[in-house]
Design a protein around this motif. Structure first.
Motif, PDB file in Angstrom:
ATOM      1  N   LEU A 184      -9.506 -18.358 -26.969  1.00  0.00           N
ATOM      2  CA  LEU A 184      -8.571 -18.118 -25.864  1.00  0.00           C
ATOM      3  C   LEU A 184      -9.223 -17.359 -24.717  1.00  0.00           C
ATOM      4  CD1 LEU A 184      -5.314 -17.134 -27.782  1.00  0.00           C
ATOM      5  CD2 LEU A 184      -5.667 -19.189 -26.409  1.00  0.00           C
ATOM      6  N   LEU A 185     -10.041 -16.383 -25.043  1.00  0.00           N
ATOM      7  CA  LEU A 185     -10.581 -15.501 -24.011  1.00  0.00           C
ATOM      8  C   LEU A 185     -11.918 -15.966 -23.451  1.00  0.00           C
ATOM      9  CD1 LEU A 185      -9.802 -12.023 -25.645  1.00  0.00           C
ATOM     10  CD2 LEU A 185      -8.457 -13.258 -23.951  1.00  0.00           C
ATOM     11  N   TRP A 186     -12.739 -16.636 -24.261  1.00  0.00           N
ATOM     12  CA  TRP A 186     -14.135 -16.831 -23.879  1.00  0.00           C
ATOM     13  C   TRP A 186     -14.630 -18.266 -23.831  1.00  0.00           C
ATOM     14  CZ3 TRP A 186     -17.499 -13.334 -21.956  1.00  0.00           C
ATOM     15  CH2 TRP A 186     -17.110 -11.984 -22.010  1.00  0.00           C
ATOM     16  N   LEU A 187     -13.984 -19.193 -24.538  1.00  0.00           N
ATOM     17  CA  LEU A 187     -14.538 -20.546 -24.595  1.00  0.00           C
ATOM     18  C   LEU A 187     -14.661 -21.193 -23.215  1.00  0.00           C
ATOM     19  CD1 LEU A 187     -15.719 -22.743 -26.298  1.00  0.00           C
ATOM     20  CD2 LEU A 187     -13.409 -23.561 -26.837  1.00  0.00           C
ATOM     21  N   PRO A 188     -13.675 -21.066 -22.304  1.00  0.00           N
ATOM     22  CA  PRO A 188     -13.882 -21.621 -20.954  1.00  0.00           C
ATOM     23  C   PRO A 188     -15.115 -21.036 -20.262  1.00  0.00           C
ATOM     24  CG  PRO A 188     -11.561 -21.135 -21.300  1.00  0.00           C
ATOM     25  CD  PRO A 188     -12.301 -20.538 -22.469  1.00  0.00           C
ATOM     26  N   ASP A 220       0.962 -12.202 -16.602  1.00  0.00           N
ATOM     27  CA  ASP A 220       0.120 -11.673 -15.527  1.00  0.00           C
ATOM     28  C   ASP A 220      -1.362 -11.741 -15.884  1.00  0.00           C
ATOM     29  OD1 ASP A 220       2.347 -11.164 -14.017  1.00  0.00           O
ATOM     30  OD2 ASP A 220       2.429  -9.021 -14.490  1.00  0.00           O
ATOM     31  N   GLU A 221      -1.723 -11.203 -17.044  1.00  0.00           N
ATOM     32  CA  GLU A 221      -3.131 -11.185 -17.438  1.00  0.00           C
ATOM     33  C   GLU A 221      -3.642 -12.599 -17.744  1.00  0.00           C
ATOM     34  OE1 GLU A 221      -6.047  -8.900 -20.661  1.00  0.00           O
ATOM     35  OE2 GLU A 221      -3.926  -8.346 -20.482  1.00  0.00           O
ATOM     36  N   GLY A 222      -2.774 -13.406 -18.353  1.00  0.00           N
ATOM     37  CA  GLY A 222      -3.172 -14.776 -18.670  1.00  0.00           C
ATOM     38  C   GLY A 222      -3.435 -15.602 -17.429  1.00  0.00           C
ATOM     39  N   MET A 223      -2.579 -15.472 -16.416  1.00  0.00           N
ATOM     40  CA  MET A 223      -2.774 -16.217 -15.175  1.00  0.00           C
ATOM     41  C   MET A 223      -3.990 -15.692 -14.406  1.00  0.00           C
ATOM     42  SD  MET A 223      -0.807 -18.665 -15.189  1.00  0.00           S
ATOM     43  CE  MET A 223      -1.624 -19.167 -13.691  1.00  0.00           C
ATOM     44  N   GLN A 224      -4.200 -14.401 -14.467  1.00  0.00           N
ATOM     45  CA  GLN A 224      -5.375 -13.828 -13.798  1.00  0.00           C
ATOM     46  C   GLN A 224      -6.655 -14.402 -14.399  1.00  0.00           C
ATOM     47  OE1 GLN A 224      -5.983  -9.596 -14.351  1.00  0.00           O
ATOM     48  NE2 GLN A 224      -7.173  -9.423 -12.485  1.00  0.00           N
ATOM     49  N   LEU A 225      -6.702 -14.523 -15.728  1.00  0.00           N
ATOM     50  CA  LEU A 225      -7.897 -15.073 -16.370  1.00  0.00           C
ATOM     51  C   LEU A 225      -8.066 -16.555 -16.025  1.00  0.00           C
ATOM     52  CD1 LEU A 225     -10.297 -14.520 -18.155  1.00  0.00           C
ATOM     53  CD2 LEU A 225      -8.863 -14.921 -20.170  1.00  0.00           C
ATOM     54  N   TYR A 226      -6.962 -17.295 -15.927  1.00  0.00           N
ATOM     55  CA  TYR A 226      -7.054 -18.702 -15.522  1.00  0.00           C
ATOM     56  C   TYR A 226      -7.656 -18.810 -14.123  1.00  0.00           C
ATOM     57  CZ  TYR A 226      -5.313 -22.474 -18.479  1.00  0.00           C
ATOM     58  OH  TYR A 226      -5.220 -23.476 -19.417  1.00  0.00           O
ATOM     59  N   MET A 227      -7.198 -17.953 -13.204  1.00  0.00           N
ATOM     60  CA  MET A 227      -7.721 -17.999 -11.843  1.00  0.00           C
ATOM     61  C   MET A 227      -9.198 -17.599 -11.796  1.00  0.00           C
ATOM     62  SD  MET A 227      -5.304 -19.189 -10.009  1.00  0.00           S
ATOM     63  CE  MET A 227      -4.821 -20.147 -11.461  1.00  0.00           C
ATOM     64  N   LEU A 228      -9.566 -16.610 -12.598  1.00  0.00           N
ATOM     65  CA  LEU A 228     -10.973 -16.205 -12.654  1.00  0.00           C
ATOM     66  C   LEU A 228     -11.844 -17.336 -13.188  1.00  0.00           C
ATOM     67  CD1 LEU A 228     -10.671 -12.528 -13.963  1.00  0.00           C
ATOM     68  CD2 LEU A 228     -11.344 -13.264 -11.667  1.00  0.00           C
ATOM     69  N   ASP A 229     -11.332 -18.066 -14.177  1.00  0.00           N
ATOM     70  CA  ASP A 229     -12.081 -19.196 -14.718  1.00  0.00           C
ATOM     71  C   ASP A 229     -12.270 -20.289 -13.667  1.00  0.00           C
ATOM     72  OD1 ASP A 229     -12.531 -18.166 -17.247  1.00  0.00           O
ATOM     73  OD2 ASP A 229     -10.706 -19.018 -18.104  1.00  0.00           O
ATOM     74  N   ILE A 230     -11.224 -20.563 -12.898  1.00  0.00           N
ATOM     75  CA  ILE A 230     -11.309 -21.584 -11.861  1.00  0.00           C
ATOM     76  C   ILE A 230     -12.290 -21.157 -10.773  1.00  0.00           C
ATOM     77  CG2 ILE A 230     -10.015 -22.769 -10.040  1.00  0.00           C
ATOM     78  CD1 ILE A 230      -7.567 -22.645 -11.918  1.00  0.00           C
ATOM     79  N   GLN A 231     -12.246 -19.881 -10.395  1.00  0.00           N
ATOM     80  CA  GLN A 231     -13.198 -19.379  -9.401  1.00  0.00           C
ATOM     81  C   GLN A 231     -14.633 -19.487  -9.928  1.00  0.00           C
ATOM     82  OE1 GLN A 231     -11.926 -15.395  -8.490  1.00  0.00           O
ATOM     83  NE2 GLN A 231     -10.008 -16.068  -7.546  1.00  0.00           N
TER      84      GLN A 231
END
Length: 276
Positions: A184-188, A220-231
């Motif tokens: 969940l946290l690192w594979l992407p 909040d934290e989940g969406m933030q990580l999604y955005m960081l992954d996309i960036q």
């Protein structure tokens, strides 16, 4: 090097340094160089690394002789030397107790980074002298941390390949029970660093993966990580030689991802709204 002086046999010390340096090279993000990582994930990764490179295999008998017969023992000696921190933490969803590890200090992380870079810089000379067991990571001319990390991220993805295949093949409506916290946290992140951009997008486009990440981290934290992954994807694509081509190819999936995020958030908020 003083920190490793506890290990008195030179080849064993070298092998332990390789493991420590590989941990520093793989398990970090921009702005977060010493995250807490599941202990068993790091140990599985080390095992894969020692088994995957022929010249590194030469150190395994000496590790056994030094009573470091498996990577759990390597982790324990790093902890004894004060190079890593260790803690037990209850998982948010299952309440299972997991052991997590972290590099002890920023300077130690810098040292680990320099170790793998130096190993890679020596690659050409090492190949000229086949009798020298000091081996860097093979697979191309790598002269900096990013390229060395590319080799290592491919290894950890290989550790998770079966699980990744199962994730991207399940029905979006099926409950997703197989995802562990590292997935969940690192594979992407691992997929991006290994330049597996299509696999990265396919994973983020799985509705079950998005829902499970939001459930685990909160919205909040989940969406933030999604955005960081996309960036991170956009940054990696830009740095690639085929950056413009790749970005144009990714656009349809990125658009689909935005729609998916909106859909899942809408479903979550509708469930939380009062019925009247």
């Amino acid at each position: 090097d003083r920190s490793f002086s506890v290990v008195t046999e030179a080849d064993v010390s070298y092998a332990v340094k390789v493991c420590f340096g590989a941990m520093a090279a793989v398990f970090h993000r921009d702005g977060h160089i010493r995250p807490w990582i599941k202990r068993d994930v790091v140990e599985i990764f080390w095992t894969k690394m020692l088994d995957s490179f022929s010249n590194l295999k030469l150190f395994k008998p000496k590790l056994y002789q030094y009573r470091l017969g498996n990577t759990k023992d390597v982790m324990n000696i790093l902890y004894t030397m004060g190079l890593i921190n260790m803690r037990e933490r209850k998982q948010r969803i299952t309440a299972r107790i997991e052991t997590e590890v972290q590099i002890h200090h920023d300077l130690l992380w810098e040292y680990g980074k320099m170790v793998v870079i130096e190993f890679e810089k020596n690659r050409t000379d090492i190949h000229r002298n086949s009798m020298d067991a000091r081996v860097s990571f093979s697979g191309g001319s790598c002269s900096n941390l990013e390229n060395v990390s590319f080799q290592l991220h491919l290894l950890i993805i290989d550790c998770y390949q079966e699980k990744l295949d199962s994730i991207t093949s399940i029905d979006d409506e099926d409950p997703y029970e197989t995802c562990d916290t590292h997935v969940l946290l690192w594979l992407p992140h691992h997929l991006i660093q290994a330049k597996k951009f299509e696999e990265f997008l396919d994973l983020l486009l799985m509705k079950t993966f998005l829902r499970d990440r939001l459930e685990y981290l909160g919205i909040d934290e989940g969406m933030q990580l999604y955005m960081l992954d996309i960036q991170a994807l956009q940054k990696a694509s830009h740095a690639s030689e085929l950056g413009n081509v790749q970005k144009s190819e990714h656009n349809p999936k990125l658009i689909a991802l935005m729609f998916l995020i909106g859909q899942v958030l809408s479903e979550i908020f509708s469930l939380n709204l009062p019925k009247k």
